[in-house]
Design a protein around this motif. Structure first.
Motif, PDB file in Angstrom:
ATOM      1  N   SER A 206      17.241   7.653 -44.612  1.00 29.24           N
ATOM      2  CA  SER A 206      18.598   7.402 -44.117  1.00 29.24           C
ATOM      3  C   SER A 206      19.625   8.056 -45.016  1.00 29.24           C
ATOM      4  O   SER A 206      20.827   7.909 -44.789  1.00 29.24           O
ATOM      5  CB  SER A 206      18.849   5.889 -44.037  1.00 29.24           C
TER       6      SER A 206
ATOM      7  N   GLN B  17      21.502   8.192 -37.801  1.00 27.56           N
ATOM      8  CA  GLN B  17      21.354   7.006 -38.634  1.00 27.56           C
ATOM      9  C   GLN B  17      20.119   7.126 -39.513  1.00 27.56           C
ATOM     10  O   GLN B  17      20.146   6.794 -40.689  1.00 27.56           O
ATOM     11  CB  GLN B  17      21.270   5.747 -37.770  1.00 27.56           C
ATOM     12  N   THR B  18      18.997   7.597 -38.917  1.00 30.24           N
ATOM     13  CA  THR B  18      17.808   7.979 -39.679  1.00 30.24           C
ATOM     14  C   THR B  18      17.373   9.339 -39.180  1.00 30.24           C
ATOM     15  O   THR B  18      17.608   9.702 -38.018  1.00 30.24           O
ATOM     16  CB  THR B  18      16.669   6.952 -39.501  1.00 30.24           C
TER      17      THR B  18
ATOM     18  N   CYS C 210      20.299   7.167 -33.852  1.00 29.84           N
ATOM     19  CA  CYS C 210      21.710   7.566 -33.941  1.00 29.84           C
ATOM     20  C   CYS C 210      22.586   6.382 -34.310  1.00 29.84           C
ATOM     21  O   CYS C 210      22.203   5.219 -34.149  1.00 29.84           O
ATOM     22  CB  CYS C 210      22.186   8.150 -32.605  1.00 29.84           C
ATOM     23  N   LYS C 211      23.762   6.726 -34.776  1.00 27.05           N
ATOM     24  CA  LYS C 211      24.756   5.697 -35.048  1.00 27.05           C
ATOM     25  C   LYS C 211      25.219   5.078 -33.729  1.00 27.05           C
ATOM     26  O   LYS C 211      25.030   5.660 -32.664  1.00 27.05           O
ATOM     27  CB  LYS C 211      25.938   6.309 -35.799  1.00 27.05           C
TER      28      LYS C 211
END
Length: 316
Positions: free
Chosen positions: A38, A46-47, A57-58
């Motif tokens: 991350s 996101q990762t 994803c965020k």
């Protein structure tokens, strides 16, 4: 005996510890090899993975898989690209591929835009439109058919070309052009243009037969210019030339060849009488001619006045 039991316990504990250390080392090696992290992710990830790009994803972003040779690279987008539609779930938001005939879609069963060669109708892409509809190459949709009098149209109520015997005006086809319009060679109704003329000029010099001497009654003329020529069905131009009778103080014309200031040679008595008789007869002929021309001019003036009144009445 007790010493042997203690030795066995120590050996078993050592074996268990060694196995645990081995398993922990393998887990660390697997985690390092996959590159899952991350830290240092970009583009809304996101990762992420060094090999496969974004894995998650965020919030509010969609994950979209792009093919790069034999592998897929994940990217995070605010909206899905053409040919894909977005789905949301508590865990993740995905971009799902539209049907093969859709250029863009709302979901798998509802197209928003079709690929070349297909036309959109009620969320479906069709190669041919249903009865009563026609394909629009500009909109790539099935649109209502043209009105009866149209050869081609932009919409169901806007024609671009009319059928035989009809004329186009403001997107509508007319069998006869309305008032203040007339048909053109292109089968369109165009505005009717009426003649426009300028103001009258000043009256010209009084003359008769091209001369300005040797008479009492003559004619003077005035003119005006055409500012706008009429269209075929426009109001014609009125007369651009006008004449009227005029009176001037009679003066003799200078004989040809006589120089300015030069006096005539005297006549003898007989010659004077003959000349006076000739002048008398000439005056009578001139008076008759003037009277006749004056009568003709009055008749012509009256005729023009009546013709102009008739034309004005017809225009109103």
């Amino acid at each position: 005996m007790q010493l042997q039991l203690i030795s066995i316990v120590l050996i078993l504990h050592c074996m268990e510890y060694t196995n645990c250390q081995h398993q922990d080392s393998k887990h660390r090696q697997h985690k390092q090899g996959s590159g899952v992290s991350s830290q240092g992710c970009q583009g809304g990830c996101q990762t992420c993975s060094v090999y496969n790009g974004c894995l998650t994803c965020k919030p509010k972003l969609f994950i979209h898989l792009e093919r790069d040779g034999m592998r897929q690279i994940g990217v995070c987008l605010a909206s899905c690209p053409n040919g894909f539609y977005g789905t949301r779930s508590p865990d993740r938001n995905d971009c799902i591929k539209c049907g093969s005939e859709c250029d863009s879609c709302f979901n798998r069963n509802f197209c928003l835009r079709c690929r070349v060669g297909s036309y959109l109708h009620k969320g479906k892409c069709m190669e041919s439109c249903p009865d009563g509809l026609m394909p629009s190459d500009t909109k790539k949709e099935c649109v209502p058919a043209c009105p009866v009098d149209c050869d081609s149209c932009q919409t169901s109520d806007t024609c671009t070309r009319c059928g035989p015997g009809h004329y186009l005006l403001h997107g509508q086809c007319h069998p006869v052009c309305p008032d203040e319009f007339e048909p053109s060679d292109l089968m369109e109704c165009i505005p009717t243009v009426h003649c426009e003329v300028g103001e009258w000029s000043e009256w010209g010099p009084c003359s008769r037969s091209g001369k300005t001497c040797g008479f009492k009654w003559g004619e003077e003329t005035r003119t005006r210019k055409v500012l706008q020529n009429p269209s075929p069905m426009g109001s014609p131009c009125p007369t651009t030339s006008d004449k009227r009778e005029c009176f001037v103080k009679r003066r003799r014309c200078k004989p040809k060849g006589q120089r300015r200031g030069e006096k005539k040679k005297p006549f003898n008595q007989q010659e004077k009488e003959n000349a006076e008789a000739r002048r008398g007869r000439k005056r009578e002929r001139e008076k008759e001619t003037i009277d006749r021309e004056a009568s003709e001019s009055r008749n012509n003036t009256e005729h023009r006045r009546r013709r102009d009144q008739s034309r004005d009445a017809g225009t109103v």
